[in-house]
Design an enzyme around this catalytic site. Structure first.
Site, PDB file in Angstrom:
ATOM      1  N   ALA A  63      -5.848  32.136 153.860  1.00 42.02           N
ATOM      2  CA  ALA A  63      -4.700  31.309 153.472  1.00 42.02           C
ATOM      3  C   ALA A  63      -3.401  31.982 153.899  1.00 42.02           C
ATOM      4  CB  ALA A  63      -4.714  31.114 151.962  1.00 42.02           C
ATOM      5  N   GLY A 102     -10.363  31.066 153.636  1.00 44.40           N
ATOM      6  CA  GLY A 102     -10.278  29.710 154.180  1.00 44.40           C
ATOM      7  C   GLY A 102     -10.766  29.638 155.610  1.00 44.40           C
ATOM      8  N   GLU A 105     -14.345  29.215 155.465  1.00 44.86           N
ATOM      9  CA  GLU A 105     -14.654  27.856 155.003  1.00 44.86           C
ATOM     10  C   GLU A 105     -14.467  26.830 156.128  1.00 44.86           C
ATOM     11  OE1 GLU A 105     -13.945  27.367 150.419  1.00 44.86           O
ATOM     12  OE2 GLU A 105     -12.225  28.392 151.263  1.00 44.86           O
ATOM     13  N   GLU A 125     -11.917  36.003 148.293  1.00 46.63           N
ATOM     14  CA  GLU A 125     -11.051  35.444 147.247  1.00 46.63           C
ATOM     15  C   GLU A 125     -11.254  36.116 145.889  1.00 46.63           C
ATOM     16  OE1 GLU A 125     -11.494  32.061 150.254  1.00 46.63           O
ATOM     17  OE2 GLU A 125     -12.729  33.674 149.465  1.00 46.63           O
TER      18      GLU A 125
END
Length: 675
Positions: A63, A102, A105, A125
């Site tokens: 992120a 992210g 992901e 995370e």
């Protein structure tokens, strides 16, 4: 503003490229660009497949941290990942560098993944008190199985491309220098394959044995933390329910963590660590002094550990001792430590030899004359340190930095015996120095700005977290430790036991309590060595040879495996001192222990800030997280005080007769923050 996302056509393969330096963070502009590019590829009848890759040194590394705490700009990452997966044309992730958070992901949302051998994938995370919130906890177990998903989400450590391929996360490992071409070739191989493999359409069987084994293996590591349990629960949910229900559960758990104190604390430390590297009144572009060789005086536990930091970073070290036996013992321990690391697979044998080859052990003090930085690591005695710095002044080359690894002593007094006080600085390493991450960099009254900048920069190279401290007895960490120890000892005389005080600290999240720490370090550390001079409980223990774990007796009794049990003899000694001092007894509550041992530390931290001995409150937190094992999920003493309520801290201090620091009282009264 130009979009950080661009597209290139290679026949019927659309390559979507992110160029958002330095780490291709998934900020709003990147997410918007990805959304537009996917729509373009899906809508264009002449496109048969897509590849997502990144320019620069890495795939999407997570992120955009600058967006933390700000309102979300659409599309959110879950929307983008779902859109990638829903594409009616196969999408291949082409991974180099790190696909983290992210970024991982995004890769999981793609239908296929190729990576270069040096790539790493991870969902870190949990280290910010969170979980992968864009479907990661649901897609990972469906692609790589429950055991791997638990490892990646609840521990947060990245895995290699090879390990990822074995787990089914990577479909193919491709050439280090031909990633784009190989990814396009792979896209051509799979473009006509149907059905398109979507993680959300897979099912994964429950694996209670893997979950139980994982929880057992990591119970100690996860103690006190909320996020690992939430990650585990989400992975388990993926085995029990539909993808849609699993995603709803993931979102709910993510929001719980995001709004909780623990994640706020862990995110605070994430930013505090980066802030600590900045020196308020020294420009970032200050020219640093070149450090090509480091000298270390003393080959004992500290000196050897300090030397290892530089050797591991490829910086040659000259280590000086007074006697050959001490020198041989010290270099032997360094080798033994490196060989133990190699035995665990964390170093190659040739790296051990390279590190040892960069070490020059000598009895010749004058050999330090060729060093650019010289660190004195002898015991805490001002006269000895002054004598060493007087000698150094006459042999060190001009511009060499002279540092003392003192834990408490006045750097200005040490600097005053030299003709170059501007070159003198404190470098307080924590034991074991080759393991502990904290480095307190002590700025003397005359320390030159470029000396400070050089040492702070060097700290990064040797993988330390450095904090600037001013000259004050004990600097930041040890000065704050003192009131805790004083109150813990008073509480013993007033009716508490060592085990009660230690239990309260461990329950709070500390790795050990004050008396467990004393036994580990050695009850005799700093003892005056006169068995006839007994002025307190510690003197009485030391005089009886109860020196801690090394003697199997300290504040506790120890068995051969160093397991502690409460000691009847210590209870007798404490009672003798209660009687001798006539100390009134009362029932000591756990709450009183917290107020008198932890609130007083916060108060000392506030005084340090008032006196300008630390640059900022978050620096104090960094010291305690990295140097003393303060639980990261409580964010350090100053952050913790803020979250408890400064008014509560002030009231608790005053209740026990302490004078609260002015800055603490002012911030409590105004609803402000400690700065």
């Amino acid at each position: 503003m130009t979009s950080p996302i661009r597209t290139e056509r290679h026949d019927d393969v659309l390559v979507i490229i992110s160029d958002n330096p330095p780490v291709n963070a998934l900020g709003a502009a990147v997410r918007q660009g990805l959304e537009a590019a996917i729509k373009e590829g899906v809508a264009d009848a002449s496109i048969a497949a897509m590849v997502i890759r990144c320019d620069g040194r890495t795939f999407f590394a997570g992120a955009d941290i600058t967006e933390f705490g700000k309102p979300m700009v659409e599309p959110g990452l879950p929307t983008v990942v779902d859109m990638i997966e829903a594409s009616t044309k196969p999408i291949v992730a082409a991974i180099h560098g790190t696909a983290l958070g992210g970024g991982c992901e995004v890769a999981l949302g793609c239908h296929y993944r190729v990576a270069v051998p040096s790539a790493k994938l991870g969902t870190p995370e949990v280290k910010l008190g969170l979980l992968p919130g864009a479907g990661g906890t649901q897609r990972l177990p469906r692609i790589a199985g429950v055991a791997m998903a638990l490892e990646m989400t609840a521990k947060g450590d990245p895995i290699s491309a090879k390990k990822a391929q074995e787990a089914g996360l990577i479909d193919k490992i491709v050439g280090e220098d031909s990633l784009e071409a190989d990814a396009i070739a792979f896209a051509n191989e799979v473009k006509a394959k149907r059905p398109i493999p979507r993680a959300s359409e897979r099912t994964v069987q429950p694996d209670p044995d893997a979950v139980a084994a994982f929880e057992k293996a990591n119970g100690r590591r996860f103690r006190g933390f909320d996020a690992p349990a939430a990650n585990i629960a989400c992975v388990v949910k993926a085995t029990e329910t539909s993808f849609a229900d699993g995603i709803a559960f993931e979102r709910q758990e993510f929001m719980k963590l995001m709004m909780g104190n623990q994640s706020a604390a862990q995110r605070h430390i994430f930013f505090a660590e980066r802030q600590a590297a900045k020196i308020d009144d020294v420009p970032a572009d200050t020219v640093k002094r070149p450090i090509k060789r480091v000298g270390v005086i003393g080959a004992g536990t500290m000196g050897g550990g300090i030397a290892m930091n530089f050797l591991s970073a490829g910086i040659p070290v000259t280590i000086v001792e007074m006697a050959q036996e001490a020198l041989d013992r010290g270099t032997g321990v360094i080798r033994k430590n490196y060989e133990a690391t190699a035995a665990k697979g964390r170093m190659k044998p040739e790296q051990v030899e390279a590190a040892m080859g960069a070490l020059t052990p000598t009895l010749d003090f004058d050999a330090l004359g060729e060093c650019d930085l010289i660190i004195e690591a002898v015991y805490e005695n001002m006269d000895v340190k002054k004598e060493i710095f007087t000698r150094l002044d006459s042999i060190a080359k001009p511009g060499a930095i002279l540092a003392s690894n003192t834990s408490y002593l006045d750097i200005d007094e040490i600097a005053a015996v030299t003709k170059r006080p501007q070159d003198v600085v404190g470098m307080h390493f924590f034991s074991p120095a080759n393991v502990m991450k904290l480095l307190e960099v002590v700025r003397g009254a005359k320390t030159a700005p470029d000396v400070l900048a050089t040492v702070m920069d060097l700290a990064k190279k040797i993988k330390k977290v450095a904090v600037v401290a001013g000259v004050t007895y004990g600097f930041i960490g040890n000065r704050m430790l003192m009131p805790r120890q004083v109150e813990a000892n008073k509480l013993l005389l007033e009716g508490a036991t060592p085990e009660q005080i230690d239990r309260v600290h461990v329950a709070f999240g500390m790795p050990m309590g004050p008396f467990q720490m004393a036994d580990l370090a050695g009850v005799d550390i700093g003892w005056h060595r006169d068995p006839n001079r007994i002025e307190n409980v510690r003197d009485a223990l030391a005089a009886e040879g109860r020196w801690g774990q090394k003697k199997q007796a300290g504040f506790y009794d120890y068995d051969e495996k160093r397991n502690p049990t409460p000691s009847p003899r210590v209870a007798e000694i404490i009672q003798e001192w209660r009687d001798k001092t006539g100390t009134p007894q009362h029932e000591v509550t756990d709450e009183e222990i917290v107020e008198r041992t932890l609130y007083t530390m916060v108060n000392e931290g506030a005084l340090i800030l008032e006196e300008g001995k630390a640059q900022r409150a978050s620096d104090v937190d960094v010291v305690w997280i990295y140097g003393y094992g303060w639980p990261v999920y409580r964010g350090g003493p100053m952050f913790w005080a803020q979250s408890e309520g400064l008014g509560k801290i002030v009231a608790g201090l005053e209740k026990h007769g302490f004078t609260a620091a002015k800055s603490l009282k002012d911030a409590a009264a105004s609803g402000g923050r400690l700065k």
